[in-house]
Design a protein around this motif. Structure first.
Motif, PDB file in Angstrom:
ATOM      1  N   ASP A 124       0.835  -1.201   0.000  1.00  0.00           N
ATOM      2  CA  ASP A 124       0.000   0.000   0.000  1.00  0.00           C
ATOM      3  C   ASP A 124       0.870   1.252   0.000  1.00  0.00           C
ATOM      4  N   GLN A 125       1.936   1.240   0.788  1.00  0.00           N
ATOM      5  CA  GLN A 125       2.854   2.385   0.822  1.00  0.00           C
ATOM      6  C   GLN A 125       3.580   2.555  -0.505  1.00  0.00           C
ATOM      7  N   TYR A 126       3.915   1.447  -1.138  1.00  0.00           N
ATOM      8  CA  TYR A 126       4.564   1.465  -2.451  1.00  0.00           C
ATOM      9  C   TYR A 126       3.680   2.186  -3.468  1.00  0.00           C
ATOM     10  N   LEU A 127       2.384   1.877  -3.433  1.00  0.00           N
ATOM     11  CA  LEU A 127       1.439   2.533  -4.337  1.00  0.00           C
ATOM     12  C   LEU A 127       1.274   4.013  -3.988  1.00  0.00           C
ATOM     13  N   ALA A 128       1.231   4.310  -2.700  1.00  0.00           N
ATOM     14  CA  ALA A 128       1.106   5.706  -2.267  1.00  0.00           C
ATOM     15  C   ALA A 128       2.322   6.523  -2.693  1.00  0.00           C
ATOM     16  N   ASP A 129       3.502   5.906  -2.624  1.00  0.00           N
ATOM     17  CA  ASP A 129       4.726   6.607  -3.015  1.00  0.00           C
ATOM     18  C   ASP A 129       4.700   7.009  -4.491  1.00  0.00           C
ATOM     19  N   MET A 130       4.034   6.218  -5.327  1.00  0.00           N
ATOM     20  CA  MET A 130       3.960   6.564  -6.748  1.00  0.00           C
ATOM     21  C   MET A 130       3.229   7.895  -6.947  1.00  0.00           C
ATOM     22  N   TRP A 131       2.212   8.112  -6.139  1.00  0.00           N
ATOM     23  CA  TRP A 131       1.495   9.384  -6.233  1.00  0.00           C
ATOM     24  C   TRP A 131       2.343  10.522  -5.680  1.00  0.00           C
ATOM     25  N   THR A 132       3.005  10.266  -4.566  1.00  0.00           N
ATOM     26  CA  THR A 132       3.826  11.306  -3.938  1.00  0.00           C
ATOM     27  C   THR A 132       4.968  11.739  -4.850  1.00  0.00           C
ATOM     28  N   ARG A 133       5.632  10.773  -5.491  1.00  0.00           N
ATOM     29  CA  ARG A 133       6.812  11.078  -6.302  1.00  0.00           C
ATOM     30  C   ARG A 133       6.475  11.502  -7.730  1.00  0.00           C
TER      31      ARG A 133
END
Length: 264
Positions: A124-133
């Motif tokens: 879930d964090q991996y997917l969230a990081d895609m939006w952040t970056r």
């Protein structure tokens, strides 16, 4: 959408093993065809007429059981190395996720929940990081072997999404886990090999397969976050003292990839 293919190795109630592993890898949905089309030719070495009859399954491959009975150790090892070496493809950017629990560190009835919580949170964090970056909004779906803990994992996924878990709440999952027959899914089979050889690393202190897997475990700011462990100091010391194996793995078979990275 990203798919996280997961399988387990060991069993929380098996008195003959000390560890439980839940592990696999994440892949972008449009790249699954390429990966499958590069695993199938490896199976065709052993059954050209019906490659689908050959299932990559860690324990039978290692022990020469089921469809791997009678196949020479060198051929079995080469097949394993060639499948795991597909993690190296730079364009795919596959990421490994795993939970390893030494069963002495917690009650047996908590092991599966803690394992799924750890892996699901990092995915879930991996997917969230895609939006952040990158401002790349992606959703995720977990895909498991149907022989796994189907009802339990679906219930946990729904609980973690709607009510939360010890590490927060799942916000990027499209649906509860999907369960497939591993015989029909090369990618579930690859997840099985990943889980099995992480298990062998901890259970048998055999690091040959782990060396092929470890570089692709998810990292965040140089920290290896995709592997979450609950193990004793005795285990940590034993892993640090591993000596080179008497029979090291060979290099992967050189090959040309006839397909592009995307289906189409």
């Amino acid at each position: 959408m990203y798919l996280l293919y997961l399988d387990e190795s060991g069993h929380e109630h098996d008195p003959n093993t000390d560890f439980f592993v839940l592990a696999g890898f994440a892949i972008f949905e449009r790249q699954t065809h390429w990966l499958e089309s590069n695993i199938t030719p490896i199976a065709a070495r052993f059954n050209q007429q019906d490659p689908a009859d050959i299932e990559f399954h860690g324990s039978p491959m290692y022990g020469a059981k089921e469809s791997w009975s009678g196949i020479a150790p060198t051929e079995r090892v080469q097949a394993l190395v060639d499948v795991l070496s597909l993690l190296q493809n730079h364009q795919l950017q596959l990421r490994v996720f795993a939970s390893v629990i030494e069963k002495s560190t917690m009650p047996a009835n908590q092991i599966l929940e803690r394992s799924f919580e750890a892996v699901a949170h990092q995915f879930d964090q991996y997917l969230a990081d895609m939006w952040t970056r990158k401002k790349d909004a992606q959703r995720g779906l977990v895909v498991c072997d149907k022989a796994s803990y189907e009802q339990k994992l679906q219930a946990l996924s729904s609980l973690f999404k709607h009510k939360g878990h010890n590490l927060g709440r799942l916000r990027n999952f499209a649906e509860v886990p999907l369960f497939l027959d591993s015989k029909a899914s090369r990618l579930i089979q690859m997840a099985d090999l990943i889980a099995y050889w992480i298990f062998r690393y901890y259970q048998s202190k055999d690091d040959r397969g782990f060396k092929l897997i470890e570089p692709y475990i998810l990292r965040r700011q140089q920290a290896r976050v995709g592997l979450v462990t609950s193990v004793t100091q005795q285990t940590e010391d034993a892993l640090a003292a591993i000596q080179p194996h008497k029979y090291p793995f060979p290099d992967p078979t050189p090959c040309r990839t006839p397909h592009g990275n995307e289906e189409g």
